[in-house]
Design a protein around this motif. Structure first.
Motif, PDB file in Angstrom:
ATOM      1  N   VAL A  70       0.901  -1.318   0.028  1.00  0.00           N
ATOM      2  CA  VAL A  70      -0.132   0.031   0.046  1.00  0.00           C
ATOM      3  C   VAL A  70       0.845   1.297  -0.145  1.00  0.00           C
ATOM      4  O   VAL A  70       1.861   1.054   0.599  1.00  0.00           O
ATOM      5  CB  VAL A  70      -0.885   0.072   1.213  1.00  0.00           C
ATOM      6  CG1 VAL A  70      -1.820   1.333   1.366  1.00  0.00           C
ATOM      7  CG2 VAL A  70      -1.712  -1.128   1.250  1.00  0.00           C
ATOM      8  N   ALA A  71       0.489   2.173  -0.898  1.00  0.00           N
ATOM      9  CA  ALA A  71       1.211   3.418  -0.977  1.00  0.00           C
ATOM     10  C   ALA A  71       1.078   4.192   0.409  1.00  0.00           C
ATOM     11  O   ALA A  71      -0.267   4.156   0.834  1.00  0.00           O
ATOM     12  CB  ALA A  71       0.831   4.435  -2.130  1.00  0.00           C
ATOM     13  N   ARG A  72       2.147   4.832   1.068  1.00  0.00           N
ATOM     14  CA  ARG A  72       2.039   5.593   2.156  1.00  0.00           C
ATOM     15  C   ARG A  72       1.138   6.818   1.833  1.00  0.00           C
ATOM     16  O   ARG A  72       0.300   7.204   2.919  1.00  0.00           O
ATOM     17  CB  ARG A  72       3.304   6.186   2.589  1.00  0.00           C
ATOM     18  CG  ARG A  72       3.514   6.932   3.995  1.00  0.00           C
ATOM     19  CD  ARG A  72       2.732   6.006   5.020  1.00  0.00           C
ATOM     20  NE  ARG A  72       3.489   4.756   5.288  1.00  0.00           N
ATOM     21  CZ  ARG A  72       4.156   4.675   5.959  1.00  0.00           C
ATOM     22  NH1 ARG A  72       5.040   5.608   6.797  1.00  0.00           N
ATOM     23  NH2 ARG A  72       4.931   3.614   6.356  1.00  0.00           N
ATOM     24  N   TYR A  73       1.324   7.312   0.920  1.00  0.00           N
ATOM     25  CA  TYR A  73       0.226   8.846   0.755  1.00  0.00           C
ATOM     26  C   TYR A  73      -0.941   8.566   0.088  1.00  0.00           C
ATOM     27  O   TYR A  73      -1.408   8.862  -0.902  1.00  0.00           O
ATOM     28  CB  TYR A  73       1.033   9.516  -0.126  1.00  0.00           C
ATOM     29  CG  TYR A  73       2.290  10.195   0.536  1.00  0.00           C
ATOM     30  CD1 TYR A  73       2.385  10.718   1.850  1.00  0.00           C
ATOM     31  CD2 TYR A  73       3.385   9.845  -0.173  1.00  0.00           C
ATOM     32  CE1 TYR A  73       3.165  11.424   2.276  1.00  0.00           C
ATOM     33  CE2 TYR A  73       4.722  10.218   0.533  1.00  0.00           C
ATOM     34  CZ  TYR A  73       4.763  11.047   1.527  1.00  0.00           C
ATOM     35  OH  TYR A  73       5.860  11.328   2.175  1.00  0.00           O
ATOM     36  N   THR A  74      -1.668   7.594   0.826  1.00  0.00           N
ATOM     37  CA  THR A  74      -3.287   7.051   0.494  1.00  0.00           C
ATOM     38  C   THR A  74      -3.956   7.158   1.759  1.00  0.00           C
ATOM     39  O   THR A  74      -3.158   7.007   2.755  1.00  0.00           O
ATOM     40  CB  THR A  74      -3.148   5.741  -0.361  1.00  0.00           C
ATOM     41  OG1 THR A  74      -2.565   4.593   0.337  1.00  0.00           O
ATOM     42  CG2 THR A  74      -2.542   5.582  -1.237  1.00  0.00           C
ATOM     43  N   ASN A  75      -5.041   6.910   1.655  1.00  0.00           N
ATOM     44  CA  ASN A  75      -6.011   6.846   2.930  1.00  0.00           C
ATOM     45  C   ASN A  75      -5.694   5.747   3.970  1.00  0.00           C
ATOM     46  O   ASN A  75      -5.253   5.809   5.005  1.00  0.00           O
ATOM     47  CB  ASN A  75      -7.316   7.017   2.457  1.00  0.00           C
ATOM     48  CG  ASN A  75      -7.697   5.591   1.558  1.00  0.00           C
ATOM     49  OD1 ASN A  75      -7.052   5.091   1.126  1.00  0.00           O
ATOM     50  ND2 ASN A  75      -9.130   5.636   1.598  1.00  0.00           N
ATOM     51  N   ILE A  76      -5.430   4.487   3.040  1.00  0.00           N
ATOM     52  CA  ILE A  76      -5.039   3.230   3.927  1.00  0.00           C
ATOM     53  C   ILE A  76      -3.586   3.499   4.528  1.00  0.00           C
ATOM     54  O   ILE A  76      -3.304   3.251   5.467  1.00  0.00           O
ATOM     55  CB  ILE A  76      -5.355   2.067   2.989  1.00  0.00           C
ATOM     56  CG1 ILE A  76      -6.723   1.783   2.741  1.00  0.00           C
ATOM     57  CG2 ILE A  76      -4.775   0.768   3.855  1.00  0.00           C
ATOM     58  CD1 ILE A  76      -6.983   0.554   1.826  1.00  0.00           C
TER      59      ILE A  76
END
Length: 477
Positions: A113-119
């Motif tokens: 999961v990319a860090r700069y996403t909501n999750i």
């Protein structure tokens, strides 16, 4: 309370969709109109030659062997047999559409999961002990089973399967009709070959007669009783007859090869009977009553099955206006570590869902399919009526043909007898100088032509026997 509300909502939605979708457009329907006459010639005899199997109907062992070979090796017939297999598989396919489909699934993968996403941001801001953190990247393992099923409440899928079954049975009747025509074509070609053999024998016999006549004319020329013109005329007539035998030989070759093609083999001599064709006596045909054509003729039964399939297609097309209900379900195990897959209920997952769909706006494609299905149904009605009418007319024509050929053959046989006697008479008169050579030549020519016509008429009699057997629906059973 919640479940009751859901059920009520689904019921209202289903009723609304059904009401709006059930407005099917009106179409013009047509029923079958096939009243057949009660008899052919005011005869109520129900004995029908079509019930006789072809091996009992064609007793010539050479002809039976040819038919038997063709039924095994004819390419067109074998192509049709494969079309039957295709139709059988279509039945299997349509049957599977209204049964639940069950499958298994296994999957494995990783997810970062990319860090700069909501999750990703949520995970970054969550304080979790190091030993309890999720692995990164996150593995994912899944094993399970799933099922889908369309509830056939309008019999759409069942009718589609019934239509496929009708088409399969129609293809079988199509094969039977092909067998009938194949048997008929082989028998006709066989009798044509026998007729050519007989004509060739007559020509060779005539060559002997004309050769003797030519020798007689040469002797009379030496005695100054006739001129060189008579010798040349007799010689030219002999050469014409000798040339005719090669024309017949070519026809024999072509007829043999036509039979070889039907038998699915390369050219080779055709074994056949040496019995003179004129000695063959056609057996009396029993046509039964016209109503029996509906059961005996494969093409009529094929048209009837095609009509049944077309009517079912209309029902299938009409059902597309109604709502459809689908159910999907799944059960399995999913975890980020393979060792956790067997831990239940933590790794257990399952789902159950239903969906309700119905066409409301822009139903042109469904309408077009419905109108086309109805048009094909009307077309199938006309095709069935035409098949019945054509069968009756074929039988009526062949019954009349049998009677007329029998009368014609008797007269031609008397003509041949008279002209054969006239050959001897003309030769005697020519030797005594009471007839000129032209009378002798014309008598020989007329006798030869009459014998040819007699053989031709006998061949037509045998062909009519074959054709009426096919017209009655015999040859396939």
């Amino acid at each position: 309370m919640y479940k009751k509300l859901v059920y009520q909502s689904l019921g209202v939605a289903f009723a609304a969709l059904t009401f709006s979708a059930c407005k099917t457009p009106a179409v013009v329907e047509k029923t079958v109109n096939t009243p057949v006459p009660a008899s052919y010639n005011n005869s109520q005899d129900t004995t029908n030659t079509a019930q006789v199997q072809w091996k009992q109907y064609f007793t010539d062992p050479y002809l039976s062997a040819l038919i038997d070979t063709a039924l095994q090796h004819n390419q067109e017939l074998n192509i049709t047999l494969q079309e039957i297999e295709v139709a059988k598989n279509e039945v299997r396919a349509t049957k599977g559409e209204y049964l639940p489909a069950v499958g298994v699934r296994g999957a494995a993968g990783v997810d970062k999961v990319a860090r700069y996403t909501n999750i990703g941001a949520m995970e970054a801001n969550t304080n979790i002990d190091r030993d309890k953190e999720m692995p990164e990247p996150l593995p994912d393992f899944l094993v399970g089973a799933y099922a889908t099923w369309e509830v056939d409440i309008w019999n759409k899928l069942h009718n589609a399967n019934k239509a496929a079954v009708a088409r399969y049975l129609s293809s079988v009747e199509g094969k039977n009709f092909m067998v009938t025509n194949l048997v008929s074509e082989i028998a006709n070609s066989y009798y044509e070959l026998l007729a050519l053999d007989n004509q060739l024998a007559i020509v060779q016999q005539n060559i002997g007669i004309q050769t003797n006549a030519l020798e007689t004319v040469k002797l009379q020329k030496q005695a100054a009783k006739v001129t060189e013109l008579a010798v040349r005329k007799f010689e030219a007539e002999l050469l014409s007859t000798q040339s005719l035998q090669y024309e017949i030989a070519q026809k024999i070759t072509e007829t043999e090869n036509r039979l070889n093609f039907l038998l699915g083999r390369y050219p080779q001599p055709i074994q056949r009977s040496t019995q003179p064709l004129i000695d063959m006596v056609p057996e009396r045909m029993q046509a039964g009553i016209p109503a029996q054509l509906l059961q005996n003729r494969p093409d009529i039964k094929q048209a009837e099955l095609d009509l049944a399939a077309a009517r079912l297609d209309v029902k299938v097309a009409k059902a597309r206006f109604y709502p459809s209900i689908g159910i999907t379900a799944g059960i399995g195990f999913q975890a980020f570590n393979p060792s956790y897959l067997i831990k239940s209920p933590e790794s257990l997952l399952y789902s159950l869902a239903g969906d309700l769909t119905a066409p409301l706006i822009n139903r042109n494609a469904i309408k077009a399919t419905y109108f086309s299905a109805n048009a094909k149904q009307i077309q199938a009605v006309y095709n069935y009526e035409r098949a019945v009418l054509n069968a009756y007319i074929e039988v009526a024509n062949q019954l009349a043909r049998n009677q007329n050929l029998a009368k014609s053959y008797d007269l031609k046989a008397r003509q041949v007898e008279a002209l054969t006697q006239s050959i001897s008479i003309s030769n005697d008169l020519f030797r005594s100088a009471r007839a000129d050579y032209m009378e002798v030549l014309l008598t020989q020519r007329d006798a030869l032509e009459s014998k040819f016509e007699l053989i031709e008429t006998k061949m037509q009699q045998m062909s009519a026997r074959v054709t009426i057997y096919r017209a009655l629906g015999g040859g396939w059973n």
